[in-house]
Design a protein around this motif. Structure first.
Motif, short mmCIF file in Angstrom:
data_model
loop_
_atom_site.label_atom_id
_atom_site.label_comp_id
_atom_site.label_asym_id
_atom_site.label_seq_id
_atom_site.Cartn_x
_atom_site.Cartn_y
_atom_site.Cartn_z
N MET A 40 -28.23 55.92 4.81
CA MET A 40 -28.16 54.54 4.33
C MET A 40 -28.20 53.56 5.50
O MET A 40 -27.84 53.90 6.60
CB MET A 40 -26.86 54.33 3.54
N SER A 41 -28.62 52.37 5.20
CA SER A 41 -28.70 51.35 6.24
C SER A 41 -27.30 50.89 6.64
O SER A 41 -26.38 50.85 5.84
CB SER A 41 -29.50 50.15 5.72
N ASP A 42 -27.15 50.52 7.90
CA ASP A 42 -25.85 50.09 8.41
C ASP A 42 -25.61 48.60 8.16
O ASP A 42 -24.49 48.15 8.06
CB ASP A 42 -25.76 50.37 9.91
N ALA A 43 -26.68 47.82 8.10
CA ALA A 43 -26.52 46.38 8.05
C ALA A 43 -26.27 45.91 6.63
O ALA A 43 -26.35 46.65 5.69
CB ALA A 43 -27.74 45.70 8.62
N GLY A 55 -30.48 50.58 0.62
CA GLY A 55 -30.91 51.75 1.39
C GLY A 55 -30.46 53.07 0.81
O GLY A 55 -30.74 54.12 1.37
N THR A 56 -29.78 53.04 -0.33
CA THR A 56 -29.20 54.24 -0.94
C THR A 56 -30.17 54.86 -1.94
O THR A 56 -30.86 54.16 -2.67
CB THR A 56 -27.89 53.88 -1.66
N ARG A 92 -38.14 56.22 3.15
CA ARG A 92 -38.87 54.94 3.03
C ARG A 92 -38.02 53.90 2.33
O ARG A 92 -38.01 52.72 2.70
CB ARG A 92 -40.18 55.16 2.27
N ILE A 93 -37.31 54.32 1.29
CA ILE A 93 -36.44 53.41 0.55
C ILE A 93 -35.33 52.90 1.47
O ILE A 93 -34.99 51.71 1.46
CB ILE A 93 -35.87 54.12 -0.69
N ASP A 94 -34.76 53.79 2.26
CA ASP A 94 -33.70 53.40 3.20
C ASP A 94 -34.21 52.38 4.21
O ASP A 94 -33.57 51.34 4.43
CB ASP A 94 -33.21 54.66 3.92
N ALA A 110 -36.51 50.27 3.99
CA ALA A 110 -36.85 48.98 3.38
C ALA A 110 -35.65 48.34 2.69
O ALA A 110 -35.80 47.30 2.03
CB ALA A 110 -37.97 49.17 2.37
N ASP A 111 -34.43 48.92 2.85
CA ASP A 111 -33.23 48.41 2.17
C ASP A 111 -33.42 48.35 0.67
O ASP A 111 -32.96 47.42 -0.01
CB ASP A 111 -32.83 47.03 2.71
N GLY A 112 -34.12 49.34 0.12
CA GLY A 112 -34.32 49.41 -1.32
C GLY A 112 -33.23 50.23 -1.99
O GLY A 112 -32.18 50.52 -1.42
N LEU A 113 -33.50 50.60 -3.23
CA LEU A 113 -32.62 51.48 -4.00
C LEU A 113 -33.48 52.55 -4.64
O LEU A 113 -34.50 52.25 -5.26
CB LEU A 113 -31.88 50.70 -5.08
#
Length: 228
Positions: A1-4, A23-24, A162-164, A166-169
Motif C-alpha cells: 500500500m502507498s505510504d502517503a 493503493g489497497t 499498478r493499482i497501488d 496509482a493510489d487506486g482501489l
C-alpha cells in the motif's frame, strides 16, 4: 500500500466498511450463490457517486449485463465514469453503452487484458476526481479455469501493483469453495486484505461480511445492503 496520504475510498452507510486506504487491493470472498460478487461490483461502481472512476474486468458477465447489475443496486451510478473490459466471449454484438468498453476475446489472454486495463486506466485517470479509480476484477475464480496458478498469481500481483502505484482501489472477487487451500493462500498474497461474505441471517439484509487483514475494520459479521 502507498505510504502517503490520499483520502480513503468510501462505501456509504449500507456497506459497513470503513474507508479503505488508497493503493489497497482486497479480495471479496464467498461461494458462487452468495452475494459476494454483487458486493464486489457495488464497492467499485459506488465510486462514481464520489466523482471517481470505476473500471471492471468482467470475466463471467457481458459488459451490458454487468452495467445492468450495477444499476439495479444503484440507479444513480454514472456510466460515463465507468470502463469495462469484457472478456466473457459472449458479447458478439458489441453493445453500445455510455461506459467505455474494450473487448478481449478469451479469458486466457491475460496479456491482452493487461493492455486493455492500462489503456482504460489511462483514459479514466485524468477524467475523474483526483485521478481516483476503483478496479473490480470479477472474478479470479473464473480466470483460474483458463490459466495456471503461477500465471494467475503473477497477473494478480502485477494488477495490484499498478493499482497501488496509482493510489487506486482494487476489489478482486474469488470463490474459495472452488479452490484448494494452497491456491487460495497463494492468490491471497497479491492482496492486502480479504472481505469474507456469507448469506444474511437478517431478512432485510442482502448478506453479511467480515474483514481480515485490514486495520480499523469490523472483524465480526456485519449485515450489508446493496441498495438504498
Amino acid at each position: 500500500m502507498s505510504d502517503a496520504g490520499p483520502a480513503g475510498y468510501e462505501f456509504g452507510d449500507n456497506i459497513p466498511v470503513e474507508p479503505i486506504e488508497a493503493g489497497t487491493t482486497v479480495f471479496v470472498a464467498g461461494p458462487a450463490l452468495s452475494p459476494s460478487e454483487d458486493l464486489a461490483r457495488a464497492m467499485v461502481a459506488h465510486g462514481t457517486g464520489f466523482g471517481e472512476g470505476s473500471l471492471f474486468i468482467s470475466t463471467n458477465m457481458t459488459c451490458k449485463k454487468l452495467l445492468q447489475s450495477c444499476q439495479r443496486n444503484d440507479p444513480a451510478i454514472d456510466p460515463t465514469q465507468m470502463g469495462i473490459i469484457d472478456c466473457s466471449g459472449q458479447d458478439i454484438g458489441k453493445a453500445e453503452l455510455s461506459a467505455e468498453v474494450k473487448y478481449v476475446s478469451t479469458q486466457s489472454d491475460l496479456t491482452g487484458i493487461g493492455m486493455k486495463f492500462s489503456a482504460l486506466y489511462e483514459s479514466l485517470y485524468p477524467a475523474v476526481a483526483e485521478g481516483r479509480v476503483r478496479t473490480g476484477l470479477i472474478s479470479l475464480s473464473s480466470l483460474s479455469m483458463y490459466v495456471d496458478l503461477r500465471t494467475l498469481f503473477q497477473f494478480s500481483q502485477t494488477l495490484a501493483g499498478r493499482i497501488d502505484s496509482a493510489d487506486g482501489l482494487g476489489v478482486f472477487a474469488i470463490d474459495p469453495t472452488t479452490h484448494d487451500t494452497k491456491t487460495v493462500n497463494t492468490l491471497s498474497q497479491a492482496a492486502d486484505g480479504r472481505i469474507e461474505v456469507r448469506d444474511a441471517e437478517e431478512s432485510d439484509a442482502d448478506g453479511e461480511l467480515r474483514i481480515r487483514g485490514l486495520t480499523d475494520q469490523p472483524d465480526d459479521w456485519q449485515p450489508f445492503r446493496l441498495s438504498g
